[in-house]
Structure formats: C-alpha cells, structure tokens
Scaffold this motif. Structure first.
Motif, PDB file in Angstrom:
ATOM      1  N   ILE A 211       0.776  -1.331   0.026  1.00 43.40           N
ATOM      2  CA  ILE A 211       0.035   0.114   0.072  1.00 43.40           C
ATOM      3  C   ILE A 211       0.897   1.277  -0.070  1.00 43.40           C
ATOM      4  O   ILE A 211       1.437   1.477   0.984  1.00 43.40           O
ATOM      5  N   PRO A 212       1.163   1.906  -1.199  1.00 43.31           N
ATOM      6  CA  PRO A 212       2.000   3.045  -1.174  1.00 43.31           C
ATOM      7  C   PRO A 212       1.487   4.011  -0.124  1.00 43.31           C
ATOM      8  O   PRO A 212       0.316   4.205   0.091  1.00 43.31           O
ATOM      9  N   SER A 213       2.317   5.118   0.053  1.00 40.61           N
ATOM     10  CA  SER A 213       2.176   6.058   1.198  1.00 40.61           C
ATOM     11  C   SER A 213       0.995   6.898   0.601  1.00 40.61           C
ATOM     12  O   SER A 213       0.876   7.251  -0.415  1.00 40.61           O
ATOM     13  N   GLY A 214      -0.040   7.067   1.620  1.00 42.11           N
ATOM     14  CA  GLY A 214      -1.214   7.926   1.160  1.00 42.11           C
ATOM     15  C   GLY A 214      -2.460   7.031   0.645  1.00 42.11           C
ATOM     16  O   GLY A 214      -3.322   7.533   0.805  1.00 42.11           O
ATOM     17  N   GLU A 215      -1.959   5.900   0.076  1.00 45.27           N
ATOM     18  CA  GLU A 215      -3.157   5.063  -0.478  1.00 45.27           C
ATOM     19  C   GLU A 215      -3.970   4.064   0.652  1.00 45.27           C
ATOM     20  O   GLU A 215      -4.738   3.574   0.388  1.00 45.27           O
ATOM     21  N   GLU A 216      -3.400   4.461   1.917  1.00 46.54           N
ATOM     22  CA  GLU A 216      -4.189   3.804   2.990  1.00 46.54           C
ATOM     23  C   GLU A 216      -5.256   4.547   3.538  1.00 46.54           C
ATOM     24  O   GLU A 216      -6.052   3.988   4.481  1.00 46.54           O
ATOM     25  N   LEU A 217      -5.446   5.788   3.049  1.00 49.45           N
ATOM     26  CA  LEU A 217      -6.536   6.644   3.564  1.00 49.45           C
ATOM     27  C   LEU A 217      -7.681   6.537   2.759  1.00 49.45           C
ATOM     28  O   LEU A 217      -7.569   6.897   1.499  1.00 49.45           O
ATOM     29  N   THR A 218      -8.841   6.305   3.420  1.00 49.42           N
ATOM     30  CA  THR A 218     -10.096   6.139   2.742  1.00 49.42           C
ATOM     31  C   THR A 218     -10.503   7.663   2.798  1.00 49.42           C
ATOM     32  O   THR A 218     -10.059   8.421   3.558  1.00 49.42           O
ATOM     33  N   PRO A 219     -11.681   8.106   2.009  1.00 51.23           N
ATOM     34  CA  PRO A 219     -11.911   9.359   2.165  1.00 51.23           C
ATOM     35  C   PRO A 219     -12.316   9.993   3.654  1.00 51.23           C
ATOM     36  O   PRO A 219     -12.131  11.145   3.896  1.00 51.23           O
ATOM     37  N   VAL A 220     -13.000   9.142   4.390  1.00 50.64           N
ATOM     38  CA  VAL A 220     -13.147   9.355   5.789  1.00 50.64           C
ATOM     39  C   VAL A 220     -11.878   9.851   6.514  1.00 50.64           C
ATOM     40  O   VAL A 220     -11.813  10.884   7.227  1.00 50.64           O
ATOM     41  N   LEU A 221     -10.878   8.802   6.396  1.00 48.98           N
ATOM     42  CA  LEU A 221      -9.506   9.325   6.850  1.00 48.98           C
ATOM     43  C   LEU A 221      -8.923  10.393   6.522  1.00 48.98           C
ATOM     44  O   LEU A 221      -8.216  11.232   7.243  1.00 48.98           O
ATOM     45  N   VAL A 222      -9.161  10.491   5.110  1.00 49.92           N
ATOM     46  CA  VAL A 222      -8.812  11.800   4.722  1.00 49.92           C
ATOM     47  C   VAL A 222      -8.863  13.161   5.426  1.00 49.92           C
ATOM     48  O   VAL A 222      -8.163  14.130   5.706  1.00 49.92           O
ATOM     49  N   ASP A 223     -10.322  13.203   5.568  1.00 51.62           N
ATOM     50  CA  ASP A 223     -10.996  14.123   6.293  1.00 51.62           C
ATOM     51  C   ASP A 223     -10.499  14.257   7.624  1.00 51.62           C
ATOM     52  O   ASP A 223     -10.155  15.453   8.136  1.00 51.62           O
ATOM     53  N   LYS A 224     -10.398  13.055   8.255  1.00 49.94           N
ATOM     54  CA  LYS A 224      -9.920  13.184   9.699  1.00 49.94           C
ATOM     55  C   LYS A 224      -8.368  13.591   9.943  1.00 49.94           C
ATOM     56  O   LYS A 224      -8.028  14.592  10.677  1.00 49.94           O
ATOM     57  N   LYS A 226      -6.981  15.808   7.661  1.00 46.07           N
ATOM     58  CA  LYS A 226      -6.955  17.096   7.505  1.00 46.07           C
ATOM     59  C   LYS A 226      -7.527  18.101   8.512  1.00 46.07           C
ATOM     60  O   LYS A 226      -6.867  19.146   9.123  1.00 46.07           O
ATOM     61  N   ALA A 227      -8.288  17.358   9.338  1.00 46.27           N
ATOM     62  CA  ALA A 227      -8.969  18.145  10.699  1.00 46.27           C
ATOM     63  C   ALA A 227      -7.999  18.149  11.611  1.00 46.27           C
ATOM     64  O   ALA A 227      -7.861  19.078  12.554  1.00 46.27           O
ATOM     65  N   GLN A 228      -6.926  17.250  11.549  1.00 43.24           N
ATOM     66  CA  GLN A 228      -5.976  17.046  12.695  1.00 43.24           C
ATOM     67  C   GLN A 228      -4.681  18.095  12.188  1.00 43.24           C
ATOM     68  O   GLN A 228      -3.796  18.079  12.874  1.00 43.24           O
ATOM     69  N   GLY A 229      -4.797  18.749  11.063  1.00 45.79           N
ATOM     70  CA  GLY A 229      -3.693  19.678  10.308  1.00 45.79           C
ATOM     71  C   GLY A 229      -2.588  18.842   9.899  1.00 45.79           C
ATOM     72  O   GLY A 229      -1.675  19.309   9.881  1.00 45.79           O
ATOM     73  N   LEU A 230      -2.857  17.564   9.376  1.00 51.72           N
ATOM     74  CA  LEU A 230      -1.657  16.873   8.992  1.00 51.72           C
ATOM     75  C   LEU A 230      -1.719  16.978   7.471  1.00 51.72           C
ATOM     76  O   LEU A 230      -2.916  16.398   6.871  1.00 51.72           O
ATOM     77  N   GLY A 231      -0.798  17.181   6.616  1.00 53.16           N
ATOM     78  CA  GLY A 231      -0.761  17.073   5.484  1.00 53.16           C
ATOM     79  C   GLY A 231      -0.592  15.973   4.811  1.00 53.16           C
ATOM     80  O   GLY A 231      -0.005  15.099   5.547  1.00 53.16           O
ATOM     81  N   SER A 232      -0.639  16.000   3.226  1.00 52.38           N
ATOM     82  CA  SER A 232      -0.319  14.564   2.758  1.00 52.38           C
ATOM     83  C   SER A 232       1.333  14.043   3.047  1.00 52.38           C
ATOM     84  O   SER A 232       1.441  13.053   2.894  1.00 52.38           O
ATOM     85  N   HIS A 233       1.950  15.469   3.132  1.00 48.77           N
ATOM     86  CA  HIS A 233       3.383  15.097   2.882  1.00 48.77           C
ATOM     87  C   HIS A 233       3.968  14.247   4.271  1.00 48.77           C
ATOM     88  O   HIS A 233       4.997  13.662   4.565  1.00 48.77           O
ATOM     89  N   SER A 234       2.928  14.311   5.393  1.00 47.00           N
ATOM     90  CA  SER A 234       3.258  13.840   6.578  1.00 47.00           C
ATOM     91  C   SER A 234       2.614  12.369   6.800  1.00 47.00           C
ATOM     92  O   SER A 234       2.706  11.729   7.808  1.00 47.00           O
ATOM     93  N   SER A 235       1.790  11.898   5.778  1.00 43.63           N
ATOM     94  CA  SER A 235       1.154  10.535   5.970  1.00 43.63           C
ATOM     95  C   SER A 235       2.164   9.460   6.164  1.00 43.63           C
ATOM     96  O   SER A 235       1.745   8.403   6.824  1.00 43.63           O
TER      97      SER A 235
END
Length: 822
Positions: A211-224, A226-235
């Motif tokens: 699972i490449p970095s970032g591809e583990e995040l479903t839309p629900v987890l992506v929203d969460k 972002k809400a935590q202030g974490l950008g895609s670079h830190s995934s």
C-alpha cells in the motif's frame, strides 16, 4: 447510448471496433453509463471475454479478440418484437471453439495451494493428462489463485509406467493470464518502515499487497487527517490507530509480476479481527459476493412492489379459498413455495404454488442484470445476502400468510402409487392460510394435543400430506433414487448473538414431505418443457467417474461391503513395446535381471454399468450401522457434483431422466429462467418444437455456467463461515478431551468427528509421531496411517474410535487440530 441505461453487447463491441483498446472507465464514459450501468458493464465484459469476443490486455484494457470485421459479424441481433431469440442470434452467446490450438497449451482456472504450488483446472476435459495440470511455485508467473490462465504442458510423469495413449500426470507453467479473479482483496493492514502492506485472508494468495504512502487513507480518514492539521506529506510518519491491524478491503492497482509485489489502495475499513460481525464482512468480500444493490435497482423494485390489484388477476386461476399453506424453518423470512393436498377416491391431487417472481423481474432490466450477477442468495447463520432486494424477496414475492400473492402453479393428479396421471401448469393467485414451520407440522403429525388443537382446521391436511409424501418416496425408491440423510452443522446462539454450541441438523417428516412435493413439481415441469421441445435450463447430475467408483469400492471392501457393480475391478494392461526394470529386494532395481513388461493398472471398464440402484442398495444395507456415517460420506465423494446445463443429461442420484429447478425463484436465478420458459410455453401453446422460446441454447449455456459458478461460490462462503465460527467456539475449549470417530485418512494425518458435539478436525501426522516416538507413513492399500515397524507398530484406520484432545486452532485454515489423549 440507449435509453434507460440499457446496455447491450453491440454498444460495447461497436465502441471497441473504433479503438485499439480501452479501459472500463473509458468504455463507461463513452457510453454514458452511471452507477448501475457501470456495474453491469463489468459482468458484460466478463461474458464477452468468456465467449472470446474480446480480450483483456495489459493494465486492465480491453480490445476485440480478432479481426474487427469478423468480430462484428459474429453478433447478430433479433428485431422480433415477440422477444423470441432466433437461431441466428445464437452465435453471439454460444462459446466458440477454444482459441488455444497448440496441443501443449490449455486454458483453465488456476487453483493455488497454500504451500506455493498450484493446479490449472482445464476448461475443457483433456484425455491426454490425468487430473489437473501441476504448476510448481516458480512457474506461476504473475498469476494469482482463481485467475483464468493459459498454461503450457512442459513434461509428463514417466515414472508410473504409462504407455502411449494413457493419461499421465503432467507438469507445466503459466504463460499468460486471461482474466483476474481478484480485483479486490480483503486482509489485515500493517504499517512498516518502508512500505505499508496488507496480508490477505485468502491464504492461497501468496503475495502481500503493498500500500503506497497515502493510499491507505479512505475519504473518511483523509477528512480526519486534514482536521488534525496533517498534510499529505506527513502521511508516511503518521500511524492511525484505527487503521493499524484493522481488516481492510483493498483495490488492486498493480498485479504482481516476477520480482514485483502487487500494490493497491484501501477502499474500506471493516473493523478489527474478532469483532462481532466482521467475519461475515470478510467472507462477503473474500468471495466477491455482490452485497449492495445499485440505486437504479432499488428504484425499480420500489415501483414494482405494489399490492396485488385487480388488473394483475386477469387471466389467473383463483386459489384463494383453498387452505394452502407454506411450510418452512423457524428463521425463514422468504417463502417461495406453498402446497395443498387433497385425497381422492382414485388417488391424490397435489398443488405446488411457487412465487411468480418473473412477473416482477422484467428480463434485461437493471434488477434482472443484478439478479443474474448474484446468481443465488447466500445464507450465513445471522445474515443473508439475497439475490433480490428484501422489498421483493421478503415482501410482494414472498407468499406471506393472509395476503394475496401471484404464483405459478403446478397441479398434479396422481394415482394410489404416486404416478402422475395428469398435470397442468397455470398462472394463479393464492392467499396462504398459515405460515407453518417444520416443527409445528411434525408435532401435528406426531399427535401432539396442543398442536392439533391449535391447527385443528389443517391437521387432517397435514396427515394427508404425510401419506402422499411416503407414497412419492416409495415411488422414487422403486426407480433407484438415492437418499443420503447426512446431518449438517447447525450453530446455536444466545439472545445476545453469542455462539453457544454446534449441533447436528435434524430432519423430520415435515422436511421430507416438502422435499418430495418439490421434487415431483420440478420433475413435472422438466418433463413438460422437454415434451414441448423448449430450450431450457436443466439440473443435471452425471454418472460417476469409473476411477472414483473403483476407489470407493476398495474402501467399502475394508468394511465388508460392495456396490455390486459388474466388472468393477482393476485390470492390468501390458503396454506394447514398453519395458520396465524388474524390482529387486527392498524395491531396488536388480541390475542382473531382465526388464519386465510395462504394466498399466486401470478400472476394468471405462464404461461401467453403474446405476443409482447400486448406491441405493448399499445405503439400505448400512442404515443404522456404526459405519453408516463414514460410508455415506465416502459414497458422496465418489459422485460428481450436480450442475446446471442447457441439455437434459438426467439426474443420476435422483434416477430422473429429466429434472430442473423451478421451485425457488426468489433465491436462485436458474429457477427464474425456468419460470420465464414455462410462461412462454403457456403463452404459445401452438409453437413448433425445436429452437424456439424466450432463450436459445447458446444463451442458456452461458447462464448455466454462471449459475453453477454462483452456486459453488455461495457454498464455499457458507461453509467457510461455519468453519470460522467452529474454530472460534473450539478456541474456548482447547485442552478439553472428547471421544471421536476417524472419518478420513490422508497422508498428512486423519480427520475425526467428535461424538459429543458436531465438530470435525485434524490429527496431524507430526502429532502422531510425537505420541508414538516413531516415524508414521500413509499406507495407500487400506488407507491407514502406520507408525513404527515390526512388532511395535500402531495403525489407525477409517471407522476407528479414538480419544482426542483439542490441541490448537490453525490460524490460516481456521481448522481445529487435535492430539491423541492418553
């Protein structure tokens, strides 16, 4: 694109004629497909691939299978408004001759083994190889379990002294993948320093899914995220607790190839391993069971599921004043059959009324395409995955008590011996008098005073049903029909849904009477359609393979029984021009001796005169004996699996020349097809015999294959969940000791069935070696495991009783393993 999202083959083929290749997304976009239309496209592409009209090439792209002009010519459409498929249109549905011409190549389905190797099961029988084609681990290429492949035969087994023309075991390699079986994979997600990965629950998929970095995040987890202030670079640095160790469903974005693992992206998070209900969700996705109905299907159902009105009663026979009842299990929710019996001076009158599902499911509608995709309903202990939405299956199609319901009716007059003297088939309407259970009907028949008082108005009818069922059973017995009354595992649960035990299923006279009435109705419909010459679907069960019969005969001899089949023995053939070295002492070659003639051992006749009566007589001999369970199980293993076909090949086990499935259209697509054929036959009484009807044989052949595969898929999912639940239950009983019966002996150990609870498990050969302190070997001649040698041997055979201890749960196979208890 045609109106109402109606997807036809010519739309897809016409688009591909204008392009070199295209992806599913490109095809769907060009044709204007949305939602359910895109879902139907996948099934249509699979059918076009099966018929070799298109090919799947790299990166999920499709192209025409041959020259464009030829492909276009193979698709013929009927403009007949009557809806009859003409003979000309049959070419588009009949599978053509195999495309593979090199005799060393074969097409088939790859069945991988947990240990890394696999077998290719040929799509068409091969007379030049024995069994399936063995594929070593390093010859699988990029193929995965279940894939449709082309394989090459690389070498044949010459160690067993086969002569020319004699089938031999063969080994090969996969040269190309024709179709993928696993667009998605369910497994457990794990974080890792370099690449995250998912371990599949299907142990025959030997590859972890990266699972490449970032591809583990479903839309629900992506929203969460972002809400935590974490950008895609830190995934890569963030490890979400709800994801680590969770059960996920993964879409494959890159299939494996030599040196490169498969890759994918997480599309669902199902929960944690062991959580309530997660096991069902896993198996639904593992076996790729369609479990969500598209919106357009639900909209169609909502429009169709209206109360029965006067307009719908026109032209139907009215049976609403008769005391017709349904008889089902306590937990049943969909009732697709109802019965009525009347005793007459010259015999009997039997009515079998089946829900008129075809009235509500219009051919080629979104609902019909979804039902065909599912093929059958799948039943788990605490949940069902229905073929039709519940608004139909539990609503307007279900023969609920005291409500008007549309039916297809089979009306039979029978003489005192159960022979059919007259049959009639008609559209009808009923109003079920009561929703009966097997338990309640059995209580009435057994004379329970409370049950007889409660159902006083129906009690005599139930006793008449019993009498007719016994007569019909005697009729089948006279013709040689088999009855294997083997129990099934039934899981018990408490009010909170926690599993409390595993018991043997019980069958009483109420089960048997419904079974007999359904059998005679199915047979009557099959005979009528055959007499009319209508192409239809048939339920077929072919004669067993002579080699399987011979193997069973050897095992039966160990218990002192025989099938009594003439010429059922081995024959030894000397192969012309073939020589073999003469074995010396201890099996070593004697260098000073001459070669002896090459001998091949085969069944004495490849055209055995095996009849159902041979099995029937043996079942009668072993009835009530201690060995009944084992020999019945072995007899079943020697028989072929029943399937659907477009030809009336007969039903060996039932001893019927014609047989079909008609009585369960709510849960089986094959039955729905037979309803449509019967309706067409009744509407066209003067139609000529032959290739005429709502479906051609070519179309029916494809549907038969699909329905048979859907049935196998459902059976596998249901059986696997029972195994999982059994393993979970026995995990709480590790260390407990039980009396058990040896029911199967293999090279790797023997299987036992516990006497106290209905659980099966394995006693592995390595545990036997630990127990005896000696090496253990499998002795093929009497199917026994022998440990030690000389005067210090211990032998375990079929049918022996042993004392065992629940030792461990195999986490990959979800299988209970036992050890011998002292």
């Amino acid at each position: 694109m045609r109106a109402h999202q109606e997807l036809v083959e010519e739309d897809v083929l016409g688009f591909l004629r204008a392009r070199t290749s295209a992806t599913v997304r490109e095809i769907a976009s060009a044709l204007g497909l949305k939602h359910g239309g895109r879902r139907a496209l996948g099934g249509l592409l699979d059918r076009l691939k099966y018929r070799h009209l298109i090919k799947e090439v790299r990166n999920g792209r499709y192209r025409l299978a041959g020259p464009k002009s030829q492909t276009g010519a193979t698709v013929a459409k009927s403009n007949d408004k009557s809806g009859i498929d003409t003979a000309a249109s049959d070419t588009s549905a009949r599978p053509p001759k195999p495309a593979v011409r090199d005799p060393r190549l074969l097409e088939g389905r790859l069945v991988a083994h947990r240990d890394g190797y696999g077998f290719v099961v040929p799509e068409s029988p091969r007379t030049d190889i024995e069994g399936d084609l063995f594929i070593p681990p390093d010859q699988l290429g990029d193929a995965m379990h279940g894939d449709r492949v082309i394989a090459r035969i690389e070498r044949r087994d010459t160690r067993r002294n086969q002569g020319p023309g004699v089938p031999a075991r063969a080994e090969g390699r996969v040269v190309r993948v024709l179709g993928r079986a696993h667009p998605t994979v369910v497994g457990v997600f794990h974080y890792a320093d370099r690449n995250n990965f998912v371990v599949p629950y299907e142990s025959r998929l030997h590859h972890e899914i990266v699972i490449p970095s970032g591809e583990e995040l479903t839309p629900v987890l992506v929203d969460k995220h972002k809400a935590q202030g974490l950008g895609s670079h830190s995934s890569r640095k963030v490890r979400l607790p709800e994801l680590d160790g969770a059960v996920v469903n993964v879409e494959i974005t890159r299939f494996p190839r030599p040196g490169v693992l498969a890759a994918g992206r997480v599309i669902e998070i199902l929960g944690r391993p062991g959580e309530f209900g997660v096991d069902v969700e896993i198996l639904i996705r593992k076996h790729h069971l369609p479990y969500r109905f598209p919106e357009e299907v639900l909209e169609q159902v909502h429009r169709a599921a209206r109360p029965v009105g006067d307009a719908e009663l026109e032209g139907r026979r009215d049976f609403r004043l008769l005391p017709i009842v349904t008889i089902d299990g306590e937990t049943a929710r969909d009732f697709d059959d109802a019965v009525y019996v009347e005793r007459r001076p010259d015999g009997w009158h039997l009515q079998v009324h089946i829900a008129d599902v075809a009235h509500y499911v219009e051919r080629d509608s979104p609902l019909d395409r979804e039902a065909r995709l599912r093929g059958t309903s799948v039943y788990f202990p605490d949940r069902a995955v229905p073929m039709l939405p519940e608004e139909l299956s539990n609503g307007i199609c279900s023969l609920n008590p005291h409500e008007d319901r549309l039916v297809m009716s089979v009306l039979l007059n029978l003489d005192r011996h159960g022979e059919i003297t007259d049959s009639e088939f008609t559209h009808g309407v009923i109003r079920s008098a009561d929703r009966m259970t097997y338990t309640a009907v059995n209580q009435v028949i057994e004379g329970d005073p409370v049950a007889n008082s409660r159902y006083a108005a129906l009690a005599d009818r139930f006793r008449d049903m019993r009498d007719l069922a016994l007569i019909l059973n005697e009729r089948r017995t006279r013709r040689g029909s088999m009855d294997f009354d083997l129990p099934e595992r039934v899981l018990t649960f408490d009010a909170e849904g926690q599993m409390t035990g595993i018991v043997r299923s019980e069958r009483n006279i109420a089960h048997r009477l419904i079974e007999e009435f359904m059998l005679v109705a199915n047979q009557a419909v099959a005979k009528y359609l055959e007499m009319r010459g209508m192409p239809s679907l048939h339920r077929v069960h072919e004669k067993p393979d002579p080699k399987k019969v011979l193997e069973f005969e050897e095992l039966a001899h160990a218990f002192g029984y025989s099938l009594g089949v003439p010429d059922l023995s081995e024959k030894r053939i000397a192969v012309r021009h073939g020589r073999a070295p003469t074995p010396g002492r201890g099996g070593r070659q004697d260098r000073g001796s001459r070669d002896r003639p090459m001998i091949v051992t085969l069944p004495n006749s490849q055209n055995l005169q095996i009849r159902p009566q041979h099995y029937q007589r043996l079942t009668q001999k072993i009835a009530g004996k201690p060995e009944e369970r084992i020999l019945s199980y072995l007899m079943l293993r020697s028989l072929k699996r029943a399937r659907y076909a477009n030809e009336p090949l007969g039903h060996f086990a039932l001893a019927f020349d014609q047989y079909t499935h008609f009585t369960s259209p709510i849960r089986r697509y094959a039955d729905l097809i037979v309803h449509r054929v019967l309706k067409w036959a009744l509407a066209h009484p003067d139609a000529p015999q032959g290739e005429v009807g709502p479906y051609t044989k070519g179309v029916l052949g494809v549907i038969a294959l699909e329905s048979s595969e859907a049935e196998r898929r459902a059976d596998a999912a249901e059986r696997e969940l029972i195994d999982w639940k059994t393993a979970q239950f026995m995990e709480r009983h590790l260390g407990d000791e039980y009396e058990a019966l040896i029911i199967s002996v293999q090279k790797f150990g023997f299987f036992v069935e516990l006497m106290e609870i209905f659980v099966e498990g394995l006693v592995p050969v390595n545990r036997l070696e630990e127990e005896t302190g000696a090496r253990c070997l499998y002795r093929e001649r009497d199917h026994a495991i022998v440990c030690g040698r000389g005067g210090h041997t211990r032998i375990w055979k079929l049918g022996e009783r042993v004392h065992v201890r629940a030792d461990r749960i195999d986490p990959m196979r979800h299988r209970v393993e036992f050890a011998l208890a002292t």
